[in-house]
Write a protein that holds these residues in place. Structure first.
Motif, PDB file in Angstrom:
ATOM      1  N   ARG A  73       8.461  -6.537   6.203  1.00  0.00           N
ATOM      2  CA  ARG A  73       8.225  -5.189   6.385  1.00  0.00           C
ATOM      3  C   ARG A  73       8.020  -4.692   7.851  1.00  0.00           C
ATOM      4  NH1 ARG A  73       5.145  -1.372   2.854  1.00  0.00           N
ATOM      5  NH2 ARG A  73       4.055   0.068   3.908  1.00  0.00           N
ATOM      6  N   ILE A  74       8.515  -3.588   8.216  1.00  0.00           N
ATOM      7  CA  ILE A  74       8.497  -2.964   9.451  1.00  0.00           C
ATOM      8  C   ILE A  74       7.844  -1.635   9.306  1.00  0.00           C
ATOM      9  CG2 ILE A  74       9.473  -1.881  11.507  1.00  0.00           C
ATOM     10  CD1 ILE A  74      11.960  -3.696  11.009  1.00  0.00           C
ATOM     11  N   GLN A  75       6.728  -1.330   9.908  1.00  0.00           N
ATOM     12  CA  GLN A  75       6.082   0.035   9.637  1.00  0.00           C
ATOM     13  C   GLN A  75       5.431   0.716  10.909  1.00  0.00           C
ATOM     14  OE1 GLN A  75       3.177  -1.245   6.944  1.00  0.00           O
ATOM     15  NE2 GLN A  75       1.153  -1.083   8.501  1.00  0.00           N
ATOM     16  N   THR A  76       5.607   1.800  10.914  1.00  0.00           N
ATOM     17  CA  THR A  76       4.668   2.614  12.165  1.00  0.00           C
ATOM     18  C   THR A  76       3.148   2.008  12.337  1.00  0.00           C
ATOM     19  OG1 THR A  76       4.340   4.591  10.714  1.00  0.00           O
ATOM     20  CG2 THR A  76       6.386   4.480  12.058  1.00  0.00           C
ATOM     21  N   ASP A  77       2.659   1.990  13.536  1.00  0.00           N
ATOM     22  CA  ASP A  77       1.373   1.932  13.529  1.00  0.00           C
ATOM     23  C   ASP A  77       0.534   2.541  12.789  1.00  0.00           C
ATOM     24  OD1 ASP A  77       1.872   0.068  15.512  1.00  0.00           O
ATOM     25  OD2 ASP A  77       1.535   1.205  17.360  1.00  0.00           O
ATOM     26  N   ALA A  78       0.803   3.650  12.319  1.00  0.00           N
ATOM     27  CA  ALA A  78      -0.019   4.553  11.475  1.00  0.00           C
ATOM     28  C   ALA A  78       0.076   4.030   9.963  1.00  0.00           C
ATOM     29  CB  ALA A  78       0.002   5.948  11.759  1.00  0.00           C
ATOM     30  N   GLY A  79       1.297   3.491   9.726  1.00  0.00           N
ATOM     31  CA  GLY A  79       1.651   2.941   8.445  1.00  0.00           C
ATOM     32  C   GLY A  79       2.373   3.946   7.620  1.00  0.00           C
ATOM     33  N   THR A  80       2.655   5.240   8.247  1.00  0.00           N
ATOM     34  CA  THR A  80       3.246   6.250   7.294  1.00  0.00           C
ATOM     35  C   THR A  80       4.705   6.410   7.149  1.00  0.00           C
ATOM     36  OG1 THR A  80       3.431   7.525   9.492  1.00  0.00           O
ATOM     37  CG2 THR A  80       1.481   7.942   8.311  1.00  0.00           C
ATOM     38  N   ARG A  81       5.310   5.757   7.952  1.00  0.00           N
ATOM     39  CA  ARG A  81       6.792   5.107   7.942  1.00  0.00           C
ATOM     40  C   ARG A  81       7.142   3.750   7.675  1.00  0.00           C
ATOM     41  NH1 ARG A  81      10.761   9.012   8.998  1.00  0.00           N
ATOM     42  NH2 ARG A  81      11.965   7.542  10.203  1.00  0.00           N
ATOM     43  N   PHE A  82       7.902   3.283   6.884  1.00  0.00           N
ATOM     44  CA  PHE A  82       8.175   1.802   6.650  1.00  0.00           C
ATOM     45  C   PHE A  82       9.531   1.565   5.915  1.00  0.00           C
ATOM     46  CE2 PHE A  82       6.491   3.203   2.635  1.00  0.00           C
ATOM     47  CZ  PHE A  82       7.185   2.466   1.718  1.00  0.00           C
ATOM     48  N   ALA A  83       9.677   0.264   5.982  1.00  0.00           N
ATOM     49  CA  ALA A  83      10.874  -0.076   5.217  1.00  0.00           C
ATOM     50  C   ALA A  83      10.249  -1.829   4.998  1.00  0.00           C
ATOM     51  CB  ALA A  83      12.314  -0.278   6.097  1.00  0.00           C
ATOM     52  N   GLU A  84      10.651  -1.922   3.643  1.00  0.00           N
ATOM     53  CA  GLU A  84      10.244  -3.279   3.205  1.00  0.00           C
ATOM     54  C   GLU A  84      11.335  -4.017   2.391  1.00  0.00           C
ATOM     55  OE1 GLU A  84       6.013  -4.043   1.835  1.00  0.00           O
ATOM     56  OE2 GLU A  84       6.989  -4.430  -0.110  1.00  0.00           O
ATOM     57  N   LEU A  85      11.645  -5.135   2.842  1.00  0.00           N
ATOM     58  CA  LEU A  85      12.707  -5.999   2.026  1.00  0.00           C
ATOM     59  C   LEU A  85      11.787  -7.021   1.198  1.00  0.00           C
ATOM     60  CD1 LEU A  85      15.773  -6.701   1.387  1.00  0.00           C
ATOM     61  CD2 LEU A  85      15.476  -8.444   3.331  1.00  0.00           C
ATOM     62  N   THR A  86      12.176  -7.210   0.021  1.00  0.00           N
ATOM     63  CA  THR A  86      11.447  -8.246  -0.994  1.00  0.00           C
ATOM     64  C   THR A  86      12.733  -9.109  -1.563  1.00  0.00           C
ATOM     65  OG1 THR A  86       9.620  -6.920  -1.395  1.00  0.00           O
ATOM     66  CG2 THR A  86       9.946  -8.874  -2.724  1.00  0.00           C
ATOM     67  N   LEU A  87      12.641 -10.293  -1.268  1.00  0.00           N
ATOM     68  CA  LEU A  87      13.688 -11.250  -1.690  1.00  0.00           C
ATOM     69  C   LEU A  87      13.546 -11.777  -2.815  1.00  0.00           C
ATOM     70  CD1 LEU A  87      14.827 -12.619   1.483  1.00  0.00           C
ATOM     71  CD2 LEU A  87      15.970 -10.960   0.353  1.00  0.00           C
ATOM     72  N   ALA A  88      14.350 -11.851  -4.068  1.00  0.00           N
ATOM     73  CA  ALA A  88      13.616 -12.546  -5.288  1.00  0.00           C
ATOM     74  C   ALA A  88      13.606 -14.172  -5.051  1.00  0.00           C
ATOM     75  CB  ALA A  88      14.715 -12.337  -6.244  1.00  0.00           C
ATOM     76  N   GLY A  89      14.159 -14.712  -4.025  1.00  0.00           N
ATOM     77  CA  GLY A  89      14.312 -16.101  -3.702  1.00  0.00           C
ATOM     78  C   GLY A  89      14.777 -16.274  -2.450  1.00  0.00           C
TER      79      GLY A  89
END
Length: 146
Positions: A73-89
């Motif tokens: 996950r990459i997010q702004t310091d405030a946590g308001t903008r983010f992108a999260e990659l979750t892999l199944a394996g």
């Protein structure tokens, strides 16, 4: 007898060249160019269609990794903008995995059914999905044994 040895060697070489080869040579030229653009980068983030779409900047973002759940996950310091990659394996070069990309940074919505590992070094994993024309550079955590 010598001729037979040369004929067998020639036949073996022909068979190996017909069966072997890098799968990247068979790729669509657009996908090959996008993969090469990803591999030329080292900045953690998301890359779509050969361009960086959302990349980590240490003065603006936080980087979160949970190796036991394959979350990046990459997010702004405030946590308001983010992108999260979750892999199944854990993907490999030969075996892709499905993944989910959750984000609110305006990226193109994609389905990630076959994410593969393109390359790795001591610090990075380069992941790629041909169908989505999307790649990821994420931290390599030594807990994950590749």
């Amino acid at each position: 007898m010598k001729q037979m040895k040369y004929l067998l060697a020639l036949a073996a070489a022909i068979l190996l060249s017909a069966c072997g080869g890098d799968d990247a040579d068979k790729l669509d030229p657009t996908i090959r160019a996008e993969r090469n653009a990803l591999l030329a980068s080292t900045q953690y983030g998301i890359y779509q269609e050969g361009r960086d779409s959302f990349v980590f900047n240490k003065t603006l973002h936080q980087l979160y990794v949970n190796p036991s759940k394959n979350i990046y996950r990459i997010q702004t310091d405030a946590g308001t903008r983010f992108a999260e990659l979750t892999l199944a394996g854990t993907p490999t070069a030969k075996k892709g995995v499905s993944a989910t990309l959750t984000q609110n940074v305006g990226l193109i919505a994609v389905t990630l059914d076959n994410v593969i590992l393109l390359q790795t070094d001591e610090e990075h994993l380069w992941l790629w999905c041909d169908d989505a024309h999307t790649g990821f550079i994420v931290p390599r955590i030594n807990i994950i044994d590749l």
